[in-house]
Design a protein around this motif. Structure first.
Motif, short mmCIF file in Angstrom:
data_model
loop_
_atom_site.label_atom_id
_atom_site.label_comp_id
_atom_site.label_asym_id
_atom_site.label_seq_id
_atom_site.Cartn_x
_atom_site.Cartn_y
_atom_site.Cartn_z
N GLY A 31 0.80 -1.23 0.00
CA GLY A 31 0.00 0.00 0.00
C GLY A 31 0.82 1.26 0.00
N LYS A 32 2.14 1.12 0.08
CA LYS A 32 3.00 2.31 0.20
C LYS A 32 4.14 2.33 -0.82
N LEU A 33 3.98 1.60 -1.91
CA LEU A 33 5.10 1.58 -2.88
C LEU A 33 5.35 2.96 -3.48
N HIS A 34 4.28 3.79 -3.56
CA HIS A 34 4.46 5.14 -4.13
C HIS A 34 5.24 6.05 -3.19
N LEU A 35 5.42 5.62 -1.94
CA LEU A 35 6.16 6.45 -0.99
C LEU A 35 7.63 6.02 -0.86
N GLN A 36 8.00 4.98 -1.59
CA GLN A 36 9.38 4.48 -1.47
C GLN A 36 10.33 5.32 -2.33
N ASP A 37 11.60 5.23 -1.99
CA ASP A 37 12.64 5.93 -2.76
C ASP A 37 12.84 5.20 -4.10
N LEU A 38 12.45 5.88 -5.16
CA LEU A 38 12.44 5.23 -6.48
C LEU A 38 13.81 4.69 -6.87
N TYR A 39 14.85 5.49 -6.66
CA TYR A 39 16.18 5.09 -7.11
C TYR A 39 16.67 3.84 -6.37
N ARG A 40 16.24 3.73 -5.10
CA ARG A 40 16.66 2.58 -4.29
C ARG A 40 15.90 1.31 -4.69
N VAL A 41 14.60 1.42 -4.91
CA VAL A 41 13.83 0.23 -5.31
C VAL A 41 14.31 -0.25 -6.68
#
Ligand SMILES: [Zn+2]
Length: 243
Positions: A79-89
């Motif tokens: 439910g929180k993938l949009h809040l993750q650091d894009l470059y890290r994922v």
């Protein structure tokens, strides 16, 4: 290689194709970003941790039914993938692409596939960047040690459909460019979905929809090492060169 957001996406979105291509001798790899700990249906779990553990086991059971060569559930928050650091994922995913070295990658489009779930959208965005960046030696160059090499997959597909779910916000799906006839693996796909026992309240809805759709899974070719006009396909491996 299939990149998903939640345990059960692999069966619902890609199950027939995973089983079919395994039968054809293709190695299959499913990477699921979250253990689905924020699900509405909790199968009696008392905490997010308990639900995550339950759903990891269900994912393993579904992968067994689909004869997936390798299935991994990462630990990003549901439910929180949009809040993750894009470059890290994308860094994480890129390393998996460089290690597993798929010829073809499948994921969701940025619309979030038929459910429009934000996690599906983000899984697709992260996987698309990993698809494009894994082959470049100037992206995450720190990974390129101990035998890890850049890897350029040949094709990227998004799961799509020709229908929308009722009573939902509108979604705009990518056009179908590839239709895979999954034949009797349709029943295997349904069985794999039902391995996700904690999600059993969803079974009638799921079964109703997949039975209406029939024995086909549909995809949109997003990127290909072969340039030129798009061709309608019935095989996700069409034109793929073996190493
Ligand atoms: Zn999902």
């Amino acid at each position: 290689m299939v990149v998903t957001a939640h345990p059960d996406d692999e069966a619902g979105g890609f199950g027939g194709s995973l089983r079919l291509y395994r039968e054809r001798g293709v190695e299959t790899f499913v990477l699921c970003l979250t253990p689905g700990q924020a699900a509405t249906h909790r199968g009696g779990a008392q905490s997010d941790e308990e639900l995550a553990a339950m759903r990891r086991k269900e994912f393993a059971a579904a992968c067994e039914i689909l004869k997936v060569s390798r299935g991994i559930v990462l630990n990003y928050p549901d439910g929180k993938l949009h809040l993750q650091d894009l470059y890290r994922v994308v860094c994480d995913l890129t390393l998996y692409v460089r290690q597993f070295r798929p010829h073809v990658m499948l994921t969701f489009g940025p619309e979030g596939a038929i459910t429009g779930h934000t996690d599906h959208s983000m899984a697709g965005v992260f996987a698309s960047l990993a698809f494009h960046w894994a082959g470049r030696n100037n992206r995450y160059p720190d990974q390129l040690t101990n035998g890890v090499q850049p890897h350029r997959p040949q094709k990227l597909y998004y799961a799509t459909a020709t229908f929308a779910l009722p009573d939902r916000q509108p979604i705009t799906l990518p056009p179908v460019t590839a239709t895979v006839d999954i034949g009797d693996y349709f029943e295997t796909k349904v069985a794999a979905f039902k391995a996700h026992k904690s999600q059993s309240p969803l079974f009638p809805l799921f079964e109703n929809h997949v039975r209406q759709r029939g024995r086909q899974e549909m995809f949109h070719l997003v990127a290909s090492v072969k340039t030129g006009p798009i061709a309608l396909e019935t095989d996700l491996l069409a034109g793929v060169q073996e190493d």
